[in-house]
Design an enzyme around this catalytic site. Sequence first.
Site, mmCIF file in Angstrom:
data_model
loop_
_atom_site.group_PDB
_atom_site.id
_atom_site.type_symbol
_atom_site.label_atom_id
_atom_site.label_comp_id
_atom_site.label_asym_id
_atom_site.label_seq_id
_atom_site.Cartn_x
_atom_site.Cartn_y
_atom_site.Cartn_z
ATOM 1 N N GLY A 1 -3.317 10.299 1.245
ATOM 2 C CA GLY A 1 -2.049 9.625 0.709
ATOM 3 C C GLY A 1 -1.692 8.811 1.943
ATOM 4 N N PRO A 2 -1.302 6.995 2.403
ATOM 5 C CA PRO A 2 -0.612 6.728 3.963
ATOM 6 C C PRO A 2 -0.097 7.532 4.120
ATOM 7 C CG PRO A 2 -0.176 5.538 1.630
ATOM 8 C CD PRO A 2 -1.237 6.578 1.660
ATOM 9 N N PRO A 3 0.383 6.747 5.269
ATOM 10 C CA PRO A 3 0.583 6.675 6.753
ATOM 11 C C PRO A 3 2.587 7.171 5.914
ATOM 12 C CG PRO A 3 -0.372 6.185 7.790
ATOM 13 C CD PRO A 3 -0.809 5.752 6.029
ATOM 14 N N GLY A 4 3.268 8.303 6.598
ATOM 15 C CA GLY A 4 4.594 8.187 6.764
ATOM 16 C C GLY A 4 4.761 8.355 4.557
ATOM 17 N N LYS B 1 -0.804 -1.909 -6.415
ATOM 18 C CA LYS B 1 -0.865 -3.060 -7.068
ATOM 19 C C LYS B 1 -0.232 -3.749 -8.071
ATOM 20 C CE LYS B 1 -6.232 -3.455 -6.697
ATOM 21 N NZ LYS B 1 -7.691 -3.614 -7.252
ATOM 22 N N SER C 1 -12.376 -6.187 -6.866
ATOM 23 C CA SER C 1 -11.425 -6.542 -7.637
ATOM 24 C C SER C 1 -10.987 -7.952 -7.623
ATOM 25 C CB SER C 1 -10.014 -5.325 -7.683
ATOM 26 O OG SER C 1 -9.942 -5.679 -6.103
ATOM 27 N N LYS D 1 3.409 13.721 3.781
ATOM 28 C CA LYS D 1 2.509 14.903 3.551
ATOM 29 C C LYS D 1 2.526 16.042 3.657
ATOM 30 C CE LYS D 1 -1.501 12.250 4.441
ATOM 31 N NZ LYS D 1 -0.545 10.900 5.010
ATOM 32 N N THR D 2 3.226 16.054 5.279
ATOM 33 C CA THR D 2 3.110 17.105 6.063
ATOM 34 C C THR D 2 4.576 17.839 5.894
ATOM 35 O OG1 THR D 2 2.235 15.857 8.237
ATOM 36 C CG2 THR D 2 3.220 17.478 8.403
#
Length: 847
Positions: free
Chosen positions: A393-396, A758, A715, A399-400
């Site tokens: 997934g994107p940062p922040g 989106k 797309s 996940k951690t």
Amino acid sequence: MGERLTLPVLPLRDTVVYPGVAVPISAGRPGTVEAVQAALDGDRRLFAVAQRENVDDPEPGVLYSVGTVVRIIQTHRVRGGVQLLVQGEGRAQAISYQEDGEQMLRAVLLTMDRQEPRDLEDPAFQALDRELRDRAAELGTRRGVPAEALNQLIQGVDEPGPFADLVSFYLELPTPEKQSLLEILDDEQRMRQALVAVERELARIEAQEEIQARVQSELGERQREMLLREQLKQIQKELGEEEEQGDLDELRERIEALELGEEARHEVDRELRRLERTSPQSAEYQVIRTFLEWVIDLPWGERTEDKIDLARSAEILDDDHYGLDDVKDRVLEFLAVRKLQIERAEDSDAPTGAGEPEVDAEAEQGAASNDAASNDAEEDSASGRAPILLFVGPPGVGKTSIAQSVAKALGRKYVRMSLGGARDEADIRGHRRTYVGAMPGRIIQGMRQAKTRNPVLLLDEVDKLGVSFQGDPSSALLEVLDPAQNSTFVDHYLGVPFDLSEVLFIATANYIDRIPAPLLDRMERVDFSGYTEAEKLEIAKRYLLPRQQKENGLYDGELEVSEEGLTSVIQEYTREAGVRQLERELGKLARKVARNIAGGEEAETVGKDEIRELLGRPRVHPERMAEEDTVGVATGMFYTPMGGDIMFVEASVMPGEGGLVLTGQLGDVMKESGRAALSYAKANWKELGLVEGALKGQEVHIHVPAGAIPKDGPSAGITMATALVSALSHKRVRRDLAMTGELTLTGRVLPIGGVKEKLLGAVRAGITEIIVPRDNEADLDDLPKDVRKMLTVHLVETLDDVVALAFRSAKGGAASGTSGASRKTKSSKSGKSRKKSPPQDEAPAQA
């Protein structure tokens, strides 16, 4: 019959005095000193007899019966006693011992005469005498007695019997053997016994010298150094400098306590023996010691017990994170499986009593199972293996921190290992010990830090691994993350297998396409999508604001931000999928408020207007829905790791040579979409309602703002085609409609990715009517419930469906002039959409 005498007794410890031999004796015991004084007061004679046992107060039972009558030649008073020089005169046998005086003993004696040889001229006797003298001389030489003194000693005694007594005295024999020689009265027999003793002593000395010679020949420089070091150790021990030896003993005890396998035990014992032979001052000593300390610090047998309470685990996840429902469900599924594995492994252990789960015995017997997956789960429970999870997934987005919550829920140790920028295989596997400054790899370092065999080990940023001439660290991870191989993981530094099968590995990544396929194949993917604005708002309220309030020294209630103010920060000051930038902005806001309060101002609620004063002008300008319908401008949607948003695709037709111009920093795929849209318009001009020859002699220009940002992806195909058809037909495109989908040359609309992000971006821009490909219908289930309620989603299969929805008629309705739900639900000219749509097909498709 011998002479009868009564003399004071001189008890001897570890000494036997022979007739004719002068012996120095130290007398210190009270009884002995008293006996010496009695002898000095009399005729200076004593009865010197050996003790059977080494005791301080000899009693008659401790003394032998045969001894020697000695005469005191010299005396010398010393502190604590007297030094004597006595001369043996003859053998005597004690008839009785009597106590006399204060502590001394007197003995009633009968003197004993030795038996001389019958024939001194007998050749055999002379040969015996000569052999005894020669061997005695040889023994003296071997012992290092100077030749001059030795000759004088041997030649000073001519008679064979007294010479045998002299030799017996100087032999290194135990007291009982010397006493037996004293008791032999026959000179010839005593000579033979003395010769045997001399020969035995010579043989011992010769064997000792031979061994020393052999050892010396085998000793090189290293052995010589070892010998010297052993001597040095003894010297250090005498001097009290044995701390180093104590450290080695402690090291050995700690190694013996480790639960090592056979191979590891052999290697560690070998290195320990090398350490004991190595000088502490040498560089190799420290290298070996460091290796052994690494081995000692690793958790070979320590583990933490999994204590899984699903209700408590769900509570931990909800307390630590807001949203991420799909991720939490996957984590709870994993915990539930682990709980069942543990419980059923214990249940199967109980009846067998053999220390192995029952399923193993069934597997060995080939017993059938109704459910193969269940059987696999039981086998995994026996081995303790766990899936390797990959959080993408994107940062922040958390996940951690989710990995930390998993460790907390399991009750395991948590170790984070950052792989970002690692370009050397040795980062994973370690360096061989032959290199200067060698160290174990990060995996073994993490295990040492965890101090347990079954921690949660987070491999952070696994997609940031690099490749260089020093090797590929991602390839080194293949063994680590393979449950079939990692039970015998060998770090180059350790050189022995270490079991990683009980470790729960969790990897994180931002871009899954940057992870090599073999490595990705070993991991189970768990997707983290970005947060909606509503979720960010809730996260800011529950977590970010209280944390920043505490970190910036504010009391509860001193940092109050209105909901409108928080929404302003989220929309106008941050652009991200996660919440890191949002927390930084709230931290900046907290510092501004702290400064005001420190300056004497009162705390007040921060609203939208105060946000602009405190944080300055907005730095993010997201696209908003267009103000009016425009010819040649269609609204598309795009996705980045920072989240989703809308974009405007502009098309313009002008007289020219019939070419196509594409601008806006478009990638190859996006350019191909533009060419495909133009080709479809040329081939299907009649179906699209275009005038014949509308593209003849016309140049088409398609532009996608903003021009400074690179864009790529398939797309935007239907968006480009819609803008182009609008420009050619001079029909306005609806401003309240956003679209996404890939276009083929035959007009088919193909599915795309990132649908959730989106659509969320479109909602943020104020658009609630969306066109998506029919094949992406299942992706709509990922949308939050509140977003689904406000959206109208049209599922399309061809560009005709898109054009029918995108253009407005002169009256403001759809381009066909038909308005109402029935037109939007058909989504295509065929009846296929009804078969694939949800049950409420007569109403607009809701997501």
